[in-house]
Structures are given as structure tokens and as C-alpha cells.
Design an enzyme around this catalytic site. Structure first.
Site, PDB file in Angstrom:
ATOM      1  N   ALA A  18      77.384  -7.319  35.132  1.00 15.38           N
ATOM      2  CA  ALA A  18      76.832  -5.968  35.106  1.00 15.38           C
ATOM      3  C   ALA A  18      75.540  -5.894  35.918  1.00 15.38           C
ATOM      4  O   ALA A  18      75.305  -4.931  36.654  1.00 15.38           O
ATOM      5  CB  ALA A  18      76.590  -5.519  33.668  1.00 15.38           C
ATOM      6  N   TYR A  19      74.706  -6.919  35.788  1.00 19.12           N
ATOM      7  CA  TYR A  19      73.479  -6.981  36.581  1.00 19.12           C
ATOM      8  C   TYR A  19      73.815  -7.023  38.066  1.00 19.12           C
ATOM      9  O   TYR A  19      73.213  -6.308  38.871  1.00 19.12           O
ATOM     10  CB  TYR A  19      72.695  -8.219  36.168  1.00 19.12           C
ATOM     11  CG  TYR A  19      71.404  -8.456  36.913  1.00 19.12           C
ATOM     12  CD1 TYR A  19      70.241  -7.766  36.570  1.00 19.12           C
ATOM     13  CD2 TYR A  19      71.327  -9.392  37.936  1.00 19.12           C
ATOM     14  CE1 TYR A  19      69.049  -7.995  37.233  1.00 19.12           C
ATOM     15  CE2 TYR A  19      70.137  -9.632  38.607  1.00 19.12           C
ATOM     16  CZ  TYR A  19      69.008  -8.934  38.254  1.00 19.12           C
ATOM     17  OH  TYR A  19      67.825  -9.166  38.920  1.00 19.12           O
ATOM     18  N   SER A  20      74.779  -7.856  38.445  1.00 16.22           N
ATOM     19  CA  SER A  20      75.182  -7.945  39.846  1.00 16.22           C
ATOM     20  C   SER A  20      75.666  -6.602  40.362  1.00 16.22           C
ATOM     21  O   SER A  20      75.335  -6.189  41.479  1.00 16.22           O
ATOM     22  CB  SER A  20      76.283  -8.997  40.012  1.00 16.22           C
ATOM     23  OG  SER A  20      75.843 -10.282  39.646  1.00 16.22           O
TER      24      SER A  20
END
Length: 250
Positions: A156-158
Site C-alpha cells: 500500500a505504501y509503494s
């Protein structure tokens, strides 16, 4: 330290209380800018204001970078204090959730997209019309190497950081002839409090992919950001600048 000429400029730095945001605010002050410090952490923001006020003109605005009404109120407060704002560093964000992509909950996903991507959009939406009115601006989006190459167990961060890169590229093209230039930096493994939110195994994996063999320092990130905030940065629009200690392969 080389002094970049930002005399007479006013900057907004989101997520300014700690880490890259704090170091960037400090560097911009050293270069002659006034800085409006935006952060959600009121206590940390007060400490940052106390420290940085000895170095130049600062304003502290407690706000939520992912909430539209809060961003609009922060922009209004900044404009009320300073006649023009020429610089925006969209730095606010959080570390990822150490899970495989299919193991993220919807709440995990929504939180990361909101805090690491929507916050960039909202800050730019608030600042760009003001910059266009005055015919000049510099915007720097702080993304991540994870947005360029994808970070396993941090999906999700990526995705959010990749979105920030895509938004930078699009906005940079839209504004390229306006006098407002938008660019992006992609740090990897900078020694900030955010690293407290990742596992030792994840950090070890990050370091193993950095040929320089060490973590970056916040002031090193701030140095590149400060140049991108200056008039000397005049032929880059929608560009992505590497801050990965050699990790990036393109």
C-alpha cells in the site's frame, strides 16, 4: 553548507515537525526563506517552532494534511501571515504496513493512500492557484524509492508513493510554462523517526540494496529539496530526483 538564495521567499513544509520535513525547514530558513510549518502533531510542532524560530521567521500551523478542510484552513492561516507563498514541500506522510499485498485490510489501504497520496494532492490543490496568481512557484513532492521499484511486504505504501510520482509528473507537465515548477524526490533509508515504524528485518533489507552502505541523513535530503525550491531549478518539470544511496536502477 552552500547557501541557496531564497531571500524573500515564503515556504510551506508539510510534516515539518520531524525528520526530513524539519531538516528541510531548517535548510530553507538558512537560505533566507520564511517557513510555515504544517504538522498534525501539536506537541512536536511546538518543539520544532521553538527550535527553528531562533533561525528565522517561522509560523506553526497544526493541521491534518489528509483532511481537505484542514488543509484549506492551514493555507488561509499562512496567507494571512505572509503576503505570498512561493514554495511548497509536500512531505507529510507515514511509513507503510509490513504486510503482503493481499493481507492488507481495506482500512490499511485507505489509510496509506490518504496519508501518503491524498495529502500531496490536497497541499498542491491549495497552493497552486495562489502561485499561479503570482506567476511563480516551486513545489517539491517527497515520495519514496518504494514508489519507483515497489517494496515487497509494503504494497500500500509503494502504491501511494508511486501515485505521488505520477501526480508530480502530470502536474509538472500542466504547469511547466506557468512559472510554477513541480518536481519530486525519492528517498530510501533516511535516518528519521519514521524508521521506528518498520521492522529490523525490513530495514536490513533496505540497507542491503543501498550501495553507499549507510542510511541517508535528513540534512542530505534537505539539501536536494532546497535546490529544487530555488530559482536555480529552472529547467526541471515533473522530474524525479534520486535520494537512494545508489539503490535506484533507473
Amino acid at each position: 553548507m552552500n547557501r541557496i538564495d531564497l531571500d524573500g521567499r515564503t515556504a510551506i513544509v508539510t510534516g515539518a515537525a520531524k525528520g526530513i520535513g524539519f531538516a528541510t525547514a531548517e535548510r530553507l530558513l538558512a537560505s533566507g526563506a520564511a517557513v510555515s510549518l504544517w504538522d498534525i502533531d501539536a506537541a512536536a510542532l511546538a518543539r520544532a517552532e521553538d527550535t527553528l524560530s531562533a533561525k528565522g521567521t517561522v509560523q506553526a500551523v497544526t493541521m491534518d494534511a489528509a483532511a481537505p478542510e484542514s488543509v484549506e484552513a492551514a493555507m488561509a492561516a499562512t496567507i494571512a501571515r505572509f503576503p505570498t507563498v512561493e514554495i511548497l514541500v509536500a512531505n507529510a506522510g507515514v511509513a507503510g504496513v509490513m504486510k503482503r499485498g493481499w493481507e492488507h485490510s481495506v482500512a490499511d489501504w485507505d489509510r496509506l493512500i490518504r496519508l501518503d497520496l491524498t495529502s500531496v494532492f490536497l497541499a498542491c490543490r491549495a497552493a497552486v492557484p495562489h502561485m499561479l496568481e503570482h506567476g511563480y512557484g516551486r513545489i517539491v513532492v517527497v515520495s519514496s524509492i518504494a514508489g519507483m521499484e515497489g517494496a515487497a511486504n509494503n504494497a500500500a505504501y509503494s502504491a501511494a508513493k508511486a501515485g505521488a510520482i505520477g501526480f508530480t509528473k502530470a502536474l509538472g507537465k500542466e504547469l511547466a510554462q506557468s512559472g510554477v515548477l513541480v518536481n519530486c524526490v525519492t528517498p530510501s533509508g533516511i535516518d528519521t523517526p519514521m524508521l521506528n515504524d518498520v521492522t529490523p528485518e525490513y530495514l536490513k533489507a533496505v540497507l542491503s540494496r543501498m550501495p553507499i552502505g549507510r542510511l541517508g541523513r535528513p540534512e542530505e535530503a534537505a539539501a536536494m529539496i532546497a535546490w529544487l525550491c530555488s530559482a536555480d531549478c529552472s529547467f526541471s518539470a515533473g522530474a524525479v530526483f534520486d535520494l537512494s544511496g545508489g539503490r535506484a536502477v533507473y
